[in-house]
Design a protein around this motif. Structure first.
Motif, PDB file in Angstrom:
ATOM      1  N   GLY A 190      -6.677  11.136  -1.029  1.00 11.68           N
ATOM      2  CA  GLY A 190      -6.735  11.191  -2.305  1.00 11.68           C
ATOM      3  C   GLY A 190      -7.664  12.495  -2.668  1.00 11.68           C
ATOM      4  N   ASP A 202      -2.455   8.081   2.649  1.00 12.42           N
ATOM      5  CA  ASP A 202      -3.698   7.457   2.811  1.00 12.42           C
ATOM      6  C   ASP A 202      -4.926   8.389   2.443  1.00 12.42           C
ATOM      7  N   GLU A 261      -8.650   8.600   3.565  1.00 12.46           N
ATOM      8  CA  GLU A 261      -9.467   7.489   3.273  1.00 12.46           C
ATOM      9  C   GLU A 261      -9.612   6.665   4.559  1.00 12.46           C
ATOM     10  N   LYS A 280      -1.149   9.672  -9.735  1.00 16.85           N
ATOM     11  CA  LYS A 280      -1.975  10.907 -10.255  1.00 16.85           C
ATOM     12  C   LYS A 280      -2.076  11.083 -11.789  1.00 16.85           C
ATOM     13  N   ARG A 305     -10.084  16.681   5.601  1.00 23.52           N
ATOM     14  CA  ARG A 305     -10.314  17.028   3.945  1.00 23.52           C
ATOM     15  C   ARG A 305     -10.167  18.432   3.962  1.00 23.52           C
ATOM     16  N   ASP A 337       1.649   6.051  -4.734  1.00 28.85           N
ATOM     17  CA  ASP A 337       0.955   7.119  -5.018  1.00 28.85           C
ATOM     18  C   ASP A 337       0.768   7.317  -6.711  1.00 28.85           C
ATOM     19  N   HIS A 385      -9.225  15.305  -6.118  1.00 27.22           N
ATOM     20  CA  HIS A 385      -9.157  15.775  -7.638  1.00 27.22           C
ATOM     21  C   HIS A 385      -9.244  17.186  -7.718  1.00 27.22           C
ATOM     22  N   VAL A 390      -7.254  13.401 -11.069  1.00 23.41           N
ATOM     23  CA  VAL A 390      -7.373  12.677  -9.983  1.00 23.41           C
ATOM     24  C   VAL A 390      -6.343  11.989  -9.417  1.00 23.41           C
ATOM     25  N   GLN A 391      -6.103  11.757  -8.119  1.00 24.41           N
ATOM     26  CA  GLN A 391      -4.919  11.289  -7.608  1.00 24.41           C
ATOM     27  C   GLN A 391      -5.312  10.666  -6.063  1.00 24.41           C
ATOM     28  N   ARG A 392      -4.202   9.560  -5.948  1.00 16.82           N
ATOM     29  CA  ARG A 392      -4.393   8.572  -4.669  1.00 16.82           C
ATOM     30  C   ARG A 392      -3.148   8.570  -4.122  1.00 16.82           C
ATOM     31  N   ARG A 393      -3.054   8.764  -2.846  1.00 21.67           N
ATOM     32  CA  ARG A 393      -1.727   8.612  -2.076  1.00 21.67           C
ATOM     33  C   ARG A 393      -1.962   7.226  -1.219  1.00 21.67           C
ATOM     34  N   ASP A 423       0.780  -1.232   0.086  1.00 20.83           N
ATOM     35  CA  ASP A 423      -0.071   0.066  -0.023  1.00 20.83           C
ATOM     36  C   ASP A 423       0.965   1.256   0.169  1.00 20.83           C
TER      37      ASP A 423
END
Length: 706
Positions: free
Chosen positions: A228, A226, A257, A181, A286, A179, A230, A201-204, A176
């Motif tokens: 993400g 953990d 998350e 994007k 957030r 990262d 946009h 869109v991104q997720r880390r 996990d």
């Protein structure tokens, strides 16, 4: 304790080890480097002060290593303190003071209730360059006691329509730990019309330190781990002869998350905070930041240039849930059993009008006149129980200003004044139960202050300039911290001494050289606030804002040399010395802590083009040891701090091909195990916030234009 280099040693080291100049545009003559953060486009050799311009190419290289705006500032701006590597910017400062953050001139900072989450407001991919005006300034309004950081968004430059795909991924090849994007941009320019649209869109994932342990997640303040988000950005402009109308809209959202929870540090064993899978209480932290502006420019109105901007910025920051003593209320739950989370809302609306006229009344005399208006409504509430922590702060400001610039041969003299006329309206409220549940009468405070600046630049030889300046900045203390901490009955908003404004004066002298094969610069500054602010955390964990004088002195040196067309060697050194007093009227013999200033910092590196259309960058950052206020207290608050410095190295490379631009990077090249500056330094260490830094991380990027 390691002694920092002397001034002579640092100057020699920087000139031999080569640093980027204060106006950082490596292949462009100094007079052609233009800055807009001064309210009218101005070449840097006419600005009396230290200026840093970080180009788009430099940002791309840095964001390849870490997609983090504060990391880019810490690398390229000598006086910027180390990055926290978190979404929180607590402890990040510019020359020991607070900078005013702007996006295309729109304020992103929240000086009325500074929740230290203002650094994440837009996707880094939409930024064309960053302009940094060092030192106190009032030209862009309230809050720039340390300087101005203006992020400039991209604008289409070439005729035609283009589509670009952007992708980035980073990992340490652990569980996990990915990262990613991806973004898509569409640009169009046809004659007088241009448009740029971008969506991403991104997720880390999680991060691991140099020992292979999971880095601790900051569930309370929020984290980039953990998480993400946009971003949607659009800029539309049209020229009408000498006039231009432009609309810019940005919608940025970033949230956690809730897949991990923190494991407390073990100080006895020297083990930093870590993380394990598990859902922490509450809703995810957030940021939601929505920024809009309508800009108008007339290039020949009454023989001058008129610019006008209408803007709005809606900022929301939700923090993580906690059962901290601050949130407890025996009327709602037994002590220690109540979990809650706070939410800051700050809505800004305003207008800026500037008119610049050269050679008005006298040849060589340029007039800049303008007026700004700002309405800022900020507050902080408890999101789960709907309690008021900070009442709504209704701030209104109207500020006319005049700036004069006079060229006399090789000398440019600038002087100006800005009149801040502001008011703060707060309704009656009751503090939280943990503060005593005190009823505070509402009221209105008015502020009226003229802040001034004067300076001169002397171009005394080819490629050489020297400057001297004195400038003031206007700010307010963190009003939210003051009001939520009222603990004596019978208080009224309109009589609280702690709400008096912060006036900071920065005096600076410097010299710059820029030649065909390199550049160099050095400056010394002295920044003083007779009634400053110092945040201190008492033994109960409550933040206490003391109104005491503060002084920050320092010097910065920088240079760059290009021994060959394919090779550049660079480096910077910054020395910051902040002083304050334990109480008002006490001697100024306390060093400013990590909440206010960073350690001495040295950055060295090299850029090399081994092949055509290829760029390689190797850089190292050294933070010096810092031991301050040994055995000192302010009342019951222990002020002692200790920091063991460290050196981090990074490597990045990009190359352009017919298939697009590829990039690879290695952050923390040597996989150094370390605990961050802020976590190490603060005396009252929290086992949930003693964070190690990221270990070795590999990244790759790809951009393809269609």
């Amino acid at each position: 304790m390691v002694r920092p280099p002397s001034l002579q040693h640092a100057v020699a080291l920087a000139c031999l080890a080569f640093s980027h100049a204060p106006a950082h545009a490596q292949q462009v003559p100094m007079a052609e480097v233009v800055v807009t953060a001064t309210r009218n486009a101005k070449a840097v050799d006419k600005i009396p002060g230290a200026v840093t311009v970080v180009s788009q190419r430099e940002l791309e290289m840095q964001y390849l290593l870490a997609d983090d705006p504060s990391a880019a500032l810490a690398t390229y701006v000598p006086g910027y303190s180390p990055s926290r590597q978190k979404i929180s910017s607590s402890g990040e400062s510019l020359r020991g003071r607070t900078p005013l953050i702007l996006l295309d001139g729109i304020p992103q900072s929240n000086p009325l209730r500074a929740g230290m989450r203002e650094g994440y407001f837009a996707d880094t991919a939409i930024i064309e360059r960053i302009e940094v005006i060092n030192g106190a300034s009032a030209i862009q309004g309230m809050g720039a006691t340390g300087g101005i950081i203006n992020y400039i968004t991209k604008t289409p430059r070439q005729e035609g329509t283009g589509v670009a795909l952007h992708a980035r991924a980073a990992t340490g090849f652990r569980h996990d730990n990915l990262d990613w994007k991806t973004g898509l941009s569409v640009s169009h320019k046809s004659g007088a019309f241009d448009m740029l649209a971008y969506a991403s869109v991104q997720r880390r994932g999680m991060a691991y330190d140099g020992t292979g342990r999971l880095v601790g997640i900051d569930a309370l303040q929020g984290d980039t781990l953990d998480a993400g988000g946009h971003d949607v950005f659009i800029k539309i402009g049209r020229n009408f002869g000498d006039q231009r109308l432009q609309l810019t809209v940005n919608r940025f959202n970033f949230r956690g998350e809730l897949d991990y929870r923190a494991v407390p540090a073990d100080f006895a064993r020297g083990t930093p905070t870590s993380s394990i899978p598990g859902r922490p209480p509450g809703n995810p932290a957030r940021n939601a930041v929505h920024t809009s502006s309508l800009d108008y420019r007339h290039a020949s109105l009454l023989d001058g240039v008129l610019t006008a901007q209408l803007f709005s910025q809606d900022f929301m920051a939700l923090y993580g849930a906690s059962n901290t003593i601050t949130f407890q209320d025996a009327r709602l739950a037994p002590p220690g059993m109540l979990f809650d989370q706070s939410e800051i809302n700050a809505d800004k609306h305003g207008a800026k009008i500037t008119w610049v006229h050269p050679d008005l009344l006298l040849p060589g005399l340029e007039w800049t006149l303008g007026i700004d208006h700002l309405r800022d409504r900020s507050g902080q509430r408890m999101a789960l129980t709907n309690r008021t922590w900070v009442p709504t702060l209704d701030f209104t400001s109207t500020a006319p200003f005049l700036q004069l610039e006079y060229d006399v041969g090789p000398v440019t003299v600038r002087a100006g004044v800005r009149r801040e006329s502001a008011s703060l309206q707060v309704d009656a409220y009751t503090t939280l139960w943990s503060y005593g549940g005190v009823q505070v009468r509402g009221g209105k405070r008015s502020f009226d202050k003229a802040v001034k600046n004067i300076g001169a630049v002397w171009r005394f030889a080819p490629a050489w300039t020297a400057f001297l300046s004195s400038s003031e900045g206007f700010g307010l203390p963190d009003v939210g911290v003051v009001l939520r901490g009222v603990n004596r009955p019978g208080q009224s908003v309109d009589t609280l001494f702690e709400l008096q404004p912060v006036i900071t004066r920065n005096q600076e002298i410097g010299i710059n050289w820029r030649g065909a094969r390199g550049s160099a610069g050095a400056s010394f500054y002295d920044s003083r606030s007779k009634l400053g602010t110092v945040m201190r955390i008492n033994a109960e964990g409550f933040g206490v804002l003391d109104r005491v004088p503060t002084t920050v002195r320092g010097w910065e040196v920088s240079a760059e040399v290009r021994p060959a067309s394919t090779l550049s060697l660079f480096g910077t050194y910054a020395r910051t010395i902040g002083k304050t007093a334990a109480t008002a009227g006490a001697p100024m013999d306390l060093a400013l802590g990590a909440r206010a200033q960073g350690p001495d910092k040295l950055v060295l590196g090299a850029g090399w083009r081994p092949l055509p259309r290829t760029q390689l960058r190797l850089q190292a950052t050294h933070l010096a040891d810092r031991d301050i206020n040994v055995g000192r207290t302010a009342g019951t608050i222990n002020l002692e701090e200790h920091f063991r410095g460290y050196t981090l190295a990074d490597l990045a490379m990009t190359w352009d091909t017919s298939l697009g631009r590829f990039g690879v990077g290695i952050d923390n090249l040597t996989d150094r195990q370390y605990v961050g500056y802020y976590s190490q330094s603060v005396f009252l260490k929290d086992p949930l916030t003693y964070f190690a830094g990221r270990g070795r991380t590999y990244s790759a990027s790809y951009t393809r234009n269609f």
